[in-house]
Scaffold this motif. Structure first.
Motif: not given
Length: 173
Positions: A12, A123-124, A127, A140, A144
């Protein structure tokens, strides 16, 4: 002044200080530090029934799809892309997905290869880990997972065909 060594996750791109505290066996294409954040997020979800029911499956599927490779690359990618497809495109309740994925795993002998996209979403899991509360966590994870799923867009048709061919779905609320 101490020099902080940094690692970059190959899946990522998450950049974090190197840690010797995380033990990682290499199941996914992830750095030990990214894996450590992922296990913290999983712990939060296992400790909260609302999070577990609403987004745990999306968390697992988004993480796996964002970190393709490892021990079972083709099977893992196909299974987890299917999980994202079931929730995000077909409206299957996240709590029903594991049963569908088990059924899929029992019927397919030769797994298709889906070449990973170069960009698997901005995003990972970090986040998600930085969310302030359950509502933020849920939001989130959904954002994501949606970005990761969109990143694999060239394979959406093949994943949908896999589902149509191997699963009989009932629409869930």
């Amino acid at each position: 002044m101490a020099v902080v060594r940094e690692s970059t996750c190959p899946g990522c791109g998450l950049r974090m200080p190197v840690s010797d505290r995380t033990i990682y066996e290499g199941y996914y294409n992830a750095s030990p530090e990214c894996w450590g954040v992922y296990t913290e997020v999983l712990g939060a979800e296992f400790g909260n029934a609302v999070l577990f029911g609403q987004v745990h499956q999306l968390t697992v599927d988004a993480y796996a799809a964002q970190h393709p490779g490892g021990i079972h690359p083709d099977k893992s990618v196909a299974v987890h892309l299917t999980g994202l497809h079931l929730v995000l495109d077909r409206g299957v309740a996240p709590t029903s997905v594991a049963r569908q994925l088990q059924s899929l795993a029992l019927t397919i002998r030769e797994w298709p290869h889906f070449t990973p996209p170069a960009d698997r979403g901005r995003l990972t899991v970090c986040d998600v880990a930085l969310s302030d509360d359950a509502d933020g966590h849920i939001k989130s994870v959904r954002e994501w997972a949606g970005l990761v799923w969109r990143a694999w867009g060239q394979h959406h048709g093949a994943v949908a065909a896999l589902v149509t061919q191997h699963l009989s779905l009932e629409r869930t609320p």
